[in-house]
Design an enzyme around this catalytic site. Structure first.
Site, short mmCIF file in Angstrom:
data_model
loop_
_atom_site.label_atom_id
_atom_site.label_comp_id
_atom_site.label_asym_id
_atom_site.label_seq_id
_atom_site.Cartn_x
_atom_site.Cartn_y
_atom_site.Cartn_z
N ASP A 27 89.94 40.45 56.88
CA ASP A 27 90.15 40.83 58.27
C ASP A 27 89.55 42.21 58.56
O ASP A 27 89.48 43.07 57.68
CB ASP A 27 91.66 40.84 58.56
CG ASP A 27 91.96 40.78 60.06
OD1 ASP A 27 91.03 40.52 60.86
OD2 ASP A 27 93.12 41.02 60.44
N ASN A 29 86.52 42.70 60.60
CA ASN A 29 85.08 42.72 60.91
C ASN A 29 84.82 43.29 62.31
O ASN A 29 83.90 44.07 62.51
CB ASN A 29 84.48 41.31 60.87
CG ASN A 29 84.52 40.72 59.47
OD1 ASN A 29 84.79 41.42 58.50
ND2 ASN A 29 84.24 39.42 59.37
N GLY A 30 85.65 42.86 63.28
CA GLY A 30 85.46 43.29 64.67
C GLY A 30 85.64 44.79 64.80
O GLY A 30 84.85 45.48 65.44
N TRP A 32 85.37 47.02 62.45
CA TRP A 32 84.30 47.69 61.72
C TRP A 32 83.09 47.87 62.64
O TRP A 32 82.48 48.93 62.69
CB TRP A 32 83.93 46.85 60.49
CG TRP A 32 82.89 47.44 59.58
CD1 TRP A 32 83.13 48.21 58.48
CD2 TRP A 32 81.47 47.29 59.69
NE1 TRP A 32 81.93 48.55 57.89
CE2 TRP A 32 80.90 48.01 58.61
CE3 TRP A 32 80.62 46.63 60.58
CZ2 TRP A 32 79.53 48.08 58.40
CZ3 TRP A 32 79.25 46.70 60.38
CH2 TRP A 32 78.71 47.43 59.30
N HIS A 44 80.69 40.64 61.55
CA HIS A 44 80.80 39.41 60.76
C HIS A 44 79.68 39.32 59.73
O HIS A 44 79.87 38.84 58.62
CB HIS A 44 80.78 38.19 61.68
CG HIS A 44 81.99 38.12 62.58
ND1 HIS A 44 83.28 38.21 62.08
CD2 HIS A 44 82.12 37.98 63.92
CE1 HIS A 44 84.14 38.14 63.10
NE2 HIS A 44 83.46 38.00 64.23
N THR A 73 92.25 27.89 62.19
CA THR A 73 92.37 26.90 63.26
C THR A 73 92.58 27.58 64.61
O THR A 73 92.37 26.97 65.66
CB THR A 73 93.54 25.92 62.99
OG1 THR A 73 94.69 26.68 62.56
CG2 THR A 73 93.20 24.91 61.91
N TRP A 76 89.14 29.38 67.05
CA TRP A 76 88.38 28.71 68.12
C TRP A 76 88.68 29.33 69.48
O TRP A 76 87.95 29.13 70.44
CB TRP A 76 88.72 27.21 68.18
CG TRP A 76 88.36 26.46 66.94
CD1 TRP A 76 89.23 26.00 65.99
CD2 TRP A 76 87.04 26.07 66.50
NE1 TRP A 76 88.54 25.36 64.99
CE2 TRP A 76 87.20 25.38 65.28
CE3 TRP A 76 85.75 26.24 67.01
CZ2 TRP A 76 86.12 24.87 64.56
CZ3 TRP A 76 84.68 25.72 66.30
CH2 TRP A 76 84.86 25.04 65.09
N ARG A 78 88.45 32.30 70.28
CA ARG A 78 87.54 33.43 70.56
C ARG A 78 86.41 32.99 71.49
O ARG A 78 86.23 31.80 71.74
CB ARG A 78 87.00 33.98 69.25
CG ARG A 78 88.15 34.50 68.39
CD ARG A 78 87.65 35.22 67.18
NE ARG A 78 88.78 35.74 66.43
CZ ARG A 78 88.69 36.66 65.50
NH1 ARG A 78 87.52 37.18 65.21
NH2 ARG A 78 89.75 37.06 64.85
N LEU A 138 83.21 30.60 38.17
CA LEU A 138 84.13 30.96 39.25
C LEU A 138 84.10 29.92 40.37
O LEU A 138 83.03 29.49 40.80
CB LEU A 138 83.71 32.32 39.83
CG LEU A 138 84.42 32.78 41.11
CD1 LEU A 138 85.88 33.12 40.84
CD2 LEU A 138 83.70 33.97 41.74
N SER A 203 99.18 35.01 59.12
CA SER A 203 98.28 34.34 60.07
C SER A 203 97.91 32.90 59.65
O SER A 203 96.74 32.50 59.71
CB SER A 203 97.00 35.17 60.28
OG SER A 203 97.32 36.45 60.79
N GLU A 214 102.03 37.61 44.81
CA GLU A 214 102.18 39.03 45.12
C GLU A 214 101.25 39.34 46.29
O GLU A 214 100.17 38.75 46.40
CB GLU A 214 101.76 39.90 43.92
CG GLU A 214 102.63 39.72 42.69
CD GLU A 214 104.06 40.23 42.88
OE1 GLU A 214 104.29 41.11 43.72
OE2 GLU A 214 104.95 39.72 42.17
#
Ligand code: IPE
Ligand code: IPE
Ligand code: MG
Length: 247
Positions: A27, A29-30, A32, A44, A73, A76, A78, A138, A203, A214
């Site tokens: 969380d 990005n906006g 930043w 993004h 979900t 959308w 935005r 990984l 969220s 944790e």
């Protein structure tokens, strides 16, 4: 004289207690982008680059599973412009997988309901998941159009259908049965959940799977999250006492 690596970390990790599964709510990005007077899209893009770096760092640290929340979900809601920008970045990101991560033995798959994504993206995802079956390194699980409640809804629907058809008896439903109907059926629960950007909420991420995880919250915005931040989060995890309801 000791050799000092360039990116020093103040945290010494116990190599025998690296969480095997880390889940991240990426969380900020906006914010930043806003700090730099850039469009949200630029945030993004920087976020996608941070993810590439963290995948490499997780490999180096010996993490086995990394689940990242990329699009919920609810996202959308935005603006169409922002959703389109995220989807375009996703396309580039998936393409990049073939160039960067395939050779590194990184597996990739998606959790969430991909049927709402554009057809070409769905095809790219299926191709990557197919190639990933032959890899053993990984495992990166990307949560796309993912919501914990929607995942449970889809699982309950499928389970109810199987009960109706007689494939499952309702009195034999255990916690393991439910887990096996989730998108994460093949994935162990995360030991550590990280959320960046100072928000301290879930969220709608992995509701079932985080029963005993944790939590680590940091004010760092996702595009700024680096190996040092990851090391600090794991250090915090290693110094927690996990009790699982015992004493
Ligand atoms: C997280 O960053 C990325 C997505 C949800 C796609 P945000 O876009 O939520 O950034 P902030 O929270 O507005 O700063
Ligand atoms: C959660 O972040 C979803 C992702 C990181 C993809 P949001 O920014 O969408 O969540 P809220 O709105 O702060 O709860
Ligand atoms: Mg946000």
């Amino acid at each position: 004289m000791f050799f000092q690596p360039k990116e020093t970390s103040n945290y010494i990790l116990n190599p025998d207690n690296i969480p095997s599964h880390i889940a991240i709510i990426m969380d900020g990005n906006g914010r930043w982008a806003k700090k730099r007077a850039l469009p949200r899209k630029a945030g993004h893009k920087a976020g996608a680059e941070a993810l590439e770096r963290i995948i490499t760092d997780c490999r180096e640290l010996g993490v086995k599973h990394l689940t990242v929340y990329a699009f919920s979900t609810e996202n959308w809601k935005r603006s169409q412009e922002e959703v389109d920008a995220i989807m375009d970045l996703l396309r580039q990101y998936l393409k990049n997988y073939f160039k960067r991560f395939l050779k590194d033995d990184v597996r990739m798959d998606v959790i969430g309901d991909i049927t709402r994504l554009d057809q070409d993206i769905q095809e790219q995802i299926l191709e990557i998941e197919e190639l990933s079956r032959e890899k053993h390194g990984l495992a990166v699980h990307i949560a796309l159009n993912y919501g914990g409640r929607d995942e449970l809804r889809r699982a309950v629907k499928k389970l109810a259908e199987d009960v109706e058809q007689g494939a499952v008896k309702s009195e034999e439903i255990t916690e393991d049965t439910i887990a096996s109907y989730l998108d994460t059926a093949e994935i162990p629960d995360p030991e550590l959940v990280i959320r960046t950007s100072g928000e301290e909420r879930i969220s709608n991420f992995l509701l079932w799977q985080i029963a005993y995880s944790e939590f680590y919250f940091t004010d760092t915005l996702w595009p700024d999250f680096n190996k040092n931040s990851l090391t600090e989060a794991i250090y915090y995890y290693q110094n927690r006492e996990r009790r699982f309801g015992g004493r």
